[in-house]
Design a protein around this motif. Structure first.
Motif, PDB file in Angstrom:
ATOM      1  N   ALA A 280       0.857  -1.177   0.000  1.00  0.00           N
ATOM      2  CA  ALA A 280       0.000   0.000   0.000  1.00  0.00           C
ATOM      3  C   ALA A 280       0.900   1.236   0.000  1.00  0.00           C
ATOM      4  CB  ALA A 280      -0.929  -0.004   1.215  1.00  0.00           C
ATOM      5  N   ILE A 449      -6.156  -6.249   1.007  1.00  0.00           N
ATOM      6  CA  ILE A 449      -5.708  -5.601  -0.236  1.00  0.00           C
ATOM      7  C   ILE A 449      -5.928  -6.545  -1.413  1.00  0.00           C
ATOM      8  CG2 ILE A 449      -3.656  -4.740  -1.436  1.00  0.00           C
ATOM      9  CD1 ILE A 449      -2.640  -3.843   1.343  1.00  0.00           C
ATOM     10  N   ASN A 512      -2.337  -3.783  -4.438  1.00  0.00           N
ATOM     11  CA  ASN A 512      -3.196  -2.620  -4.211  1.00  0.00           C
ATOM     12  C   ASN A 512      -3.890  -2.264  -5.518  1.00  0.00           C
ATOM     13  OD1 ASN A 512      -4.293  -0.514  -2.620  1.00  0.00           O
ATOM     14  ND2 ASN A 512      -2.787   0.934  -3.419  1.00  0.00           N
ATOM     15  N   HIS A 577      -3.910  -5.715   5.406  1.00  0.00           N
ATOM     16  CA  HIS A 577      -3.680  -4.279   5.230  1.00  0.00           C
ATOM     17  C   HIS A 577      -3.296  -3.684   6.583  1.00  0.00           C
ATOM     18  CE1 HIS A 577      -5.243  -0.235   3.415  1.00  0.00           C
ATOM     19  NE2 HIS A 577      -4.014  -0.163   3.870  1.00  0.00           N
TER      20      HIS A 577
END
Length: 683
Positions: A280, A449, A512, A577
């Motif tokens: 991320a 994600i 992502n 995440h």
């Protein structure tokens, strides 16, 4: 190594769910149902007799009763198989029964692979194995007997060099840093900074940029206090020097040329690594997760930066022989069986049950002689209930109504699935589970994600060969995806099945990448082609295609384009995440409110063992199994496990100890922090 800096998770994916208001509940035992296809009682496995004479009588008595405690493991990735592995010696002696439930048709969780209708192999992304995966190496080379060297009998490739590409072009080439025959070992963390070939940052500039970042790294030792201290800050703020170093901000150097160098280091190296490690962008990753990732994968020892690959799919090379070993010991592995619901057994539940379920619930609620209670918890039997195929024959598992579910009695549950899958399991279970504090906290976590893997069989050779077989690409190179990182690989150089192919076989893995999940295959292929062309035009410019034009049909692409065949694999919500503020909601190894429910996975017990990804999943599987065994069979758990009660032949291997200068630096910072007090350096 850079090409592997993505956390290949071992957990099956699932959509995330949010629950409404929930009420508190008293501590109790889990009584759940793991539900599967047709209603049929779970058959009990015959246990293997022990060869040890002093235990023979006890083992035979347990088998005669057919009442050995039953553990259900949910999830068939590294965490689930690790839990089953640690419990399997007790299964072989007839003292325990273990059923492992895997939702997908084949074991391996996110590491699973399969073949297309044309017989071509595909996987849900490639998975790297770092030099510091000590427990995986011990399992593969020891218990499974597959070898961990570079010979043909080993499932692993040699360690490989990797290249990082950004919007500015080729940014970094990382050598094999643990090759001490070529590179002298330097004190951590100097090796990656000095030996890696940075195309845009000189040695002096990157050392100046990295110097102030060394203080937070030393201050973060991976324990719970470190996670709490840094988890509310963003990785971007910390790494750019925009946020305070909690409690010690007054000693953090920066400003002027050093601040400018740090900003360049972030753009050219650190943020691309965030996009493929915690997967991320920096503003959406906690500073604690970033420090933990970088420490484990790169900074604590020079060789930690090295990675190697599997010569084929994880399913065929590791999980199939592992499955054979477990089933021979008596573990019941059921592919295509999805855990659909867990119920807490209460008197009210028994009264509410209908028809034939009433007798099952009443029997399940009756306490047994085997001691399982912990603390003040009341002894009770856990039932879990399953949707999907019955037995180990495989088959796709889907949602099922309560009437379609098979109820499986058990005495403990080890949940070894992803955050999103756990949230879905809570949603489909009764209100008692959702009312427990730890499950309320889990439902506050961000959804997992999304990742997409694309495999391409090209119809022509590359005009310029790739410098390294594994590669990382940073933000703004995948059209329309913004801060989405991706990795790409030349499979002809990595996997045995492609070595003799005349034309290139490529793998492109996006992280992502939620927008890609809803696209059709042809549209995803177009993004992959243009992403490759943007990252490395000298090798892939011939793949560039119109971004906004009509997508060619798959048949047309196969016949006329530079891609003769391709496959797309979508994995939604399976990768943990670690957003800012996540740590406070992550579970420990055992559920505080339940006497017989345990967690395993890379997102579990983050303040414990300092590993990540597949290694962390395996370790927590071992640890959860240890806790379950000691609770169910307190007199037996120590006689088949290692000193810490987990793992084959000797317990969990900790990460390599800190080097002396690192240990000294961390101790000094602790002393400074203690002397200045908790509010020192705050503005």
């Amino acid at each position: 190594m850079l090409g592997a800096l993505f956390a290949a998770l071992c957990l099956p994916g699932a959509a995330s769910f949010q629950l409404g208001p929930v009420r508190s509940a008293a501590r109790g035992r889990v009584g759940g149902y793991l539900k599967a296809g047709r209603s049929r009682p779970l058959s009990l496995l015959a246990a293997l007799a022990s060869d040890e004479a002093q235990q023979l009588q006890e083992d035979e008595q347990a088998k005669e009763k057919s009442d050995a405690p039953h553990v259900v493991v949910i999830g068939g990735g590294w965490a689930g198989y690790g839990a089953a592995e640690a419990l399997s010696p007790l299964v072989a002696r007839g003292l325990l029964r273990v059923t492992l439930l895997e939702a997908s048709p084949r074991g391996g969780g996110l590491a699973a692979g399969w073949r297309t209708p044309k017989g071509r192999p595909v996987e849900a992304g490639l998975h790297g194995f770092w030099r510091n995966y000590r427990n995986i190496d011990a399992l593969v080379g020891g218990a499974l007997g597959l070898g961990t060297g570079t010979g043909r009998s080993s499932p692993f490739t040699p360690f490989t060099k990797s290249t990082l590409f950004t919007a500015r072009g080729r940014s970094v080439v990382a050598p094999v840093l643990g090759d001490t025959a070529k590179l002298r070992r330097l004190p951590a963390p100097l090796g990656p900074a000095i030996y890696s070939e940075f195309g845009t940052l000189g040695l002096g500039e990157r050392l100046a940029a990295a110097l102030p970042l060394g203080l937070p790294w030393l201050d973060f030792d991976g324990g719970p206090e470190s996670w709490e201290r840094y988890d509310d800050a963003t990785a971007e703020a910390l790494l750019k020097g925009e946020g305070a170093m909690p409690g010690l901000s007054g000693i953090l150097p920066g400003g002027g040329a050093m601040a400018a160098a740090r900003a360049r280091l972030y753009d050219e190296f650190l943020e691309p690594m965030l996009l493929v490690l915690p997967m991320a962008p920096g503003h959406d990753v906690s500073a604690a997760a970033a420090l933990s990732c970088f420490s484990f994968f790169a900074l604590e020892h020079q060789g930690d930066f090295d990675v190697r690959w599997l010569r084929g799919s994880a399913t065929e090379l590791i999980f199939e022989p592992w499955r054979k070993r477990l089933t021979e010991r008596g573990v019941n592995i059921r592919d295509g069986a999805r855990a659909q619901e867990i119920r807490l057994e209460t008197d009210h539940d028994a009264k509410e049950a209908k028809g034939g379920d009433l007798d099952d619930l009443a029997a399940a609620a009756a306490p047994r002689a085997t001691p399982r209670a912990r603390g003040a918890a009341k002894p009770a039997v856990c039932s879990v209930g399953v949707a999907g195929a019955v037995g180990g024959s495989g088959g796709a598992a889907g949602d099922a109504s309560t009437n379609d579910l098979e109820l499986v009695k058990c005495d403990a549950v080890i949940s070894a699935i992803s955050i999103s899958a756990t949230q879905g399991l809570v949603r489909s279970s009764n209100s008692h589970l959702a009312a427990l504090p730890e499950f309320q906290r889990i439902n506050r976590l961000r959804p997992g994600i999304g990742c997409v893997a694309v495999r391409l069989w090209l119809s022509r050779p590359l005009p310029t060969p790739l410098e390294t077989p594994s590669n990382v690409a940073g933000a703004h190179l995948a059209p329309g995806l913004g801060k989405c990182g991706f990795t790409f690989y030349h499979l002809n150089e990595l996997q045995d099945q492609f070595r003799d192919e005349r034309l290139p076989v490529l793998e492109v893995d996006f992280y992502n990448a939620s927008p890609l999940l809803a696209m059709g295959d042809a549209a995803v292929l177009r993004v992959a082609r243009n992403a490759l062309a943007n990252a490395c035009p000298e090798s892939f410019e011939f793949l560039r295609t119109e971004e906004d034009g009509e997508a060619k049909g798959e048949e047309e692409e196969e016949e006329e384009g530079p891609v003769q065949d391709f496959a797309v694999v979508r994995v939604g919500g399976a990768v943990s995440h670690f957003a800012p503020g996540t740590f406070r909601n992550l579970p420990p190894l055992e559920a505080p409110s339940l006497a017989n429910f345990f967690f395993a996975g890379d997102w579990v017990d983050r303040g414990g063992h300092r590993s990540w990804s597949q290694e962390k999943a395996l370790v927590t599987g071992y640890q959860a199994a240890q806790k379950a065994a000691r609770q169910l069979l307190p007199s037996q758990a120590g006689c088949f496990l290692g000193p810490e009660g987990v793992g084959p032949e000797g317990g969990v291997l900790e990460v390599e100890p800190d080097e002396p200068q690192v240990a000294a630096g961390r101790q000094l910072l602790k002393q400074i922090r203690a002397a200045l007090g908790p509010n020192a350096g705050r503005r």
